[in-house]
Scaffold this motif. Structure first.
Motif, mmCIF file in Angstrom:
data_model
loop_
_atom_site.group_PDB
_atom_site.id
_atom_site.type_symbol
_atom_site.label_atom_id
_atom_site.label_comp_id
_atom_site.label_asym_id
_atom_site.label_seq_id
_atom_site.Cartn_x
_atom_site.Cartn_y
_atom_site.Cartn_z
ATOM 1 N N MET A 58 39.032 43.697 46.915
ATOM 2 C CA MET A 58 38.058 44.219 45.922
ATOM 3 C C MET A 58 38.155 43.717 45.586
ATOM 4 O O MET A 58 39.690 43.255 44.789
ATOM 5 C CB MET A 58 37.798 45.819 46.173
ATOM 6 C CG MET A 58 38.168 46.752 47.497
ATOM 7 S SD MET A 58 37.019 46.694 48.749
ATOM 8 C CE MET A 58 35.907 46.297 47.950
ATOM 9 N N PHE A 103 45.810 44.677 42.963
ATOM 10 C CA PHE A 103 46.587 44.028 41.381
ATOM 11 C C PHE A 103 46.560 45.345 40.678
ATOM 12 O O PHE A 103 47.720 45.263 40.935
ATOM 13 C CB PHE A 103 45.609 43.399 40.131
ATOM 14 C CG PHE A 103 46.493 43.390 39.346
ATOM 15 C CD1 PHE A 103 47.143 42.097 38.326
ATOM 16 C CD2 PHE A 103 46.071 43.930 37.977
ATOM 17 C CE1 PHE A 103 47.160 42.214 38.302
ATOM 18 C CE2 PHE A 103 46.425 43.927 36.821
ATOM 19 C CZ PHE A 103 47.434 42.746 37.094
ATOM 20 N N GLY A 105 47.057 47.978 42.951
ATOM 21 C CA GLY A 105 47.709 48.739 43.518
ATOM 22 C C GLY A 105 46.935 50.246 43.738
ATOM 23 O O GLY A 105 47.381 50.826 44.990
ATOM 24 N N PRO A 154 43.432 42.360 37.318
ATOM 25 C CA PRO A 154 43.007 41.863 38.232
ATOM 26 C C PRO A 154 42.127 40.562 38.443
ATOM 27 O O PRO A 154 43.052 39.419 38.225
ATOM 28 C CB PRO A 154 42.247 41.710 38.906
ATOM 29 C CG PRO A 154 42.034 43.559 38.404
ATOM 30 C CD PRO A 154 42.018 44.168 37.143
ATOM 31 N N LYS A 349 35.676 54.387 38.694
ATOM 32 C CA LYS A 349 36.248 54.324 39.268
ATOM 33 C C LYS A 349 37.014 55.808 38.619
ATOM 34 O O LYS A 349 37.530 56.585 40.040
ATOM 35 C CB LYS A 349 37.540 53.582 38.490
ATOM 36 C CG LYS A 349 37.518 52.164 39.593
ATOM 37 C CD LYS A 349 38.225 51.015 39.116
ATOM 38 C CE LYS A 349 37.978 50.055 39.763
ATOM 39 N NZ LYS A 349 39.155 49.208 39.899
HETATM 40 O O1 PA5 Z 1 37.692 42.699 38.646
HETATM 41 C C1 PA5 Z 1 38.562 44.321 38.483
HETATM 42 O O2 PA5 Z 1 38.389 45.086 37.543
HETATM 43 C C2 PA5 Z 1 37.696 45.041 39.567
HETATM 44 O O3 PA5 Z 1 36.969 44.250 40.135
HETATM 45 C C3 PA5 Z 1 39.074 44.754 40.741
HETATM 46 O O4 PA5 Z 1 39.327 43.985 41.266
HETATM 47 C C4 PA5 Z 1 38.361 45.822 41.631
HETATM 48 O O5 PA5 Z 1 38.089 47.578 40.894
HETATM 49 C C5 PA5 Z 1 39.893 45.790 42.882
HETATM 50 O O6 PA5 Z 1 41.304 46.655 42.043
HETATM 51 P P1 PA5 Z 1 42.054 46.124 41.778
HETATM 52 O O7 PA5 Z 1 41.918 44.066 41.916
HETATM 53 O O8 PA5 Z 1 42.851 46.024 40.575
HETATM 54 O O9 PA5 Z 1 42.639 46.515 43.469
#
Ligand code: PA5
Length: 354
Positions: A58, A103, A105, A154, A349
Motif C-alpha cells: 500500500m 516498509f 511490516g 516508507p 492508522k
Molecule cells: O507514505 C506513507 O506513509 C503511506 O503511504 C504508507 O506507505 C502506507 O500507509 C503503507 O505503510 P507501509 O509502507 O509501512 O506498509
C-alpha cells in the motif's frame, strides 16, 4: 502566502527538520543497496514455472510494484500484477510469486494479502523493515528482504523497496535488471540530485521552478503510457503527502477519452497540468500531446511538459520520480509546511488499530 525565496540554506534547513530533501537526494545510494539486499536473499523461490508475479503493498510501499511494472511490464516473461488491498487476485496460486512489500511490516492490508498467499501455497517473499510481516516471515520460514533502518518513513525508502523487489525478481529470472543497469540509474540519480538540491538556485533548479509555477493550484499529473505511469502516480502521492495538497494523476492516451472533457470554465486557474514524457513513447504520442495541450489551453489550464532523462525505462521512471520528489518537497517548504509528517494518515492508522 509563499516564501519569497527557496535559496536561503538556513531557511530550507529550518523548514525541513525531517531532512526529506536529503533523503530524496540519497535515492541512488538506496537503489544500489536495495538491489544487493534483494539479490542476496538466499532463499528466493525458483523462477521456474512461475506464471505471474503479484506485488502487494500500500501507499509508499505499494508504489514499488508500480515502478517495477512500469519499467519492466513490456519485457517481463510473465504478467507483473500490482495488488493494493486485502485480497489477492483469484488466479494467484502455487505458481504465482507473491511479494508482500511493507516498509513498517504492519500494514493490515499487506499482512492480510501475505496470509492469503501462504494459505494458497504461493511462492512468497516479504520486503519490510520489521513489524508483523517480519515476525510472520520468520515463523513461516518465508524468505525476507530486510530493509535498512536508516530511513524512518516508507515514501523516503522507495529506492530500497523498489530495488529490493527488482533484486528478488532478477534472482528468480523473471525480469532482466542486472547490477550494471541499477548502477547506471544510481549514477544518473546522483547527477540529477546535484541539479535539484537546495544549494542550486531557483533560476537554474527545475524542481524549485516547478514548485513555484504550480503554486497553490492543484496539479494534474498526466503521464504518457509506459515508464512515466508510475512516476505520475508518485508525483500525485508526493504532492499529497509532502505538500499536503490535493493532486490527480492520469495516463495518456486514456485521459483524452474522458478527463479532458471535464475541464470546463471552473477549471480555469484552479489546476496546473504537468505532462510527464519519456523517449520510448508511441509515435502518435507527440501529436496527441500537442492536441491535448491545445484543449487544456482552451479550458484556461496552463501546462508544462517534463521529459525523462536517460535511455532505459528504469532511468526514465526514476528520473521523473526524482524531479517530482524534489518539487513536492519544495512545494511544501514554499507553503511553510513540514514535508515529513503525515498526521492525517497517522491518525487514521491509529484509529484502525485501536
Ligand atoms: O507514505 C506513507 O506513509 C503511506 O503511504 C504508507 O506507505 C502506507 O500507509 C503503507 O505503510 P507501509 O509502507 O509501512 O506498509
Amino acid at each position: 502566502m509563499q516564501l519569497a525565496t527557496l535559496d536561503d540554506p538556513a531557511v530550507i534547513r529550518a523548514a525541513d527538520p525531517g531532512g526529506m530533501l536529503g533523503l530524496i537526494a540519497g535515492t541512488g545510494r538506496q537503489l544500489l543497496r536495495g538491489f544487493e539486499l534483494g539479490t542476496d536473499t538466499g532463499l528466493i523461490p525458483s523462477g521456474e514455472g512461475i506464471d505471474a508475479v503479484v506485488m502487494c503493498g500500500m501507499g509508499g510501499s505499494g508504489i514499488a510494484g508500480d515502478v517495477v511494472r512500469s519499467a519492466f511490464g513490456g519485457v517481463a516473461r510473465v504478467p507483473l500484477v500490482v495488488s493494493k488491498g486485502y485480497s489477492l487476485p483469484g488466479f494467484c496460486g502455487r505458481d504465482s510469486l507473491v511479494l508482500a512489500v511493507s516498509f513498517s511490516g504492519n500494514t493490515e492490508e499487506t499482512v492480510a494479502a501475505y496470509a492469503q498467499a501462504i494459505a494458497r501455497g504461493c511462492r512468497v517473499v516479504t520486503v519490510c523493515a520489521g513489524g508483523e510481516l517480519a515476525a510472520l516471515s520468520e515463523a513461516d520460514d518465508t524468505p525476507r528482504v530486510s530493509i535498512p533502518g536508516d530511513v524512518s518513513m516508507p515514501r523516503a525508502a522507495l529506492g530500497y523497496l523498489s530495488a529490493a523487489t527488482m533484486g528478488v525478481l532478477s534472482s528468480a529470472e523473471v525480469v532482466p535488471p542486472e547490477a550494471e543497469a541499477i548502477r547506471a540509474v544510481a549514477n544518473l540519480l546522483d547527477k540529477l540530485a546535484a541539479e535539484l538540491e537546495p544549494e542550486r538556485p531557483e533560476p537554474e533548479n527545475k524542481a524549485k521552478a516547478l514548485a513555484r509555477w504550480i503554486g497553490e493550484r492543484t496539479p494534474l499529473v498526466w503521464a504518457t503510457e509506459g515508464p512515466a505511469e508510475a512516476a505520475g502516480l508518485r508525483w500525485k502521492t508526493q504532492w499529497n503527502e509532502n505538500a499536503k495538497m490535493a493532486a490527480f494523476c492520469s495516463v495518456l492516451p486514456e485521459l483524452d477519452h474522458n478527463e479532458i472533457e471535464g475541464l470546463g470554465e471552473a477549471a480555469r486557474s484552479r489546476f496546473a497540468a504537468v505532462i510527464l514524457r519519456h523517449p520510448n513513447e508511441h509515435p502518435r504520442m507527440a501529436v496527441r500531446v500537442d492536441a491535448t495541450i491545445d484543449a487544456l489551453a482552451r479550458a484556461g489550464v496552463e501546462a508544462q511538459q517534463v521529459w525523462a532523462r536517460g535511455s532505459t525505462p528504469l532511468e526514465a521512471v526514476f528520473s521523473l520520480i526524482m524531479l517530482g520528489d524534489f518539487a513536492s518537497a519544495y512545494a511544501a517548504i514554499l507553503r511553510g509546511i513540514d514535508p515529513t509528517p503525515v498526521p492525517v494518515l497517522t491518525n487514521l492508522k491509529e484509529r484502525l488499530r485501536s
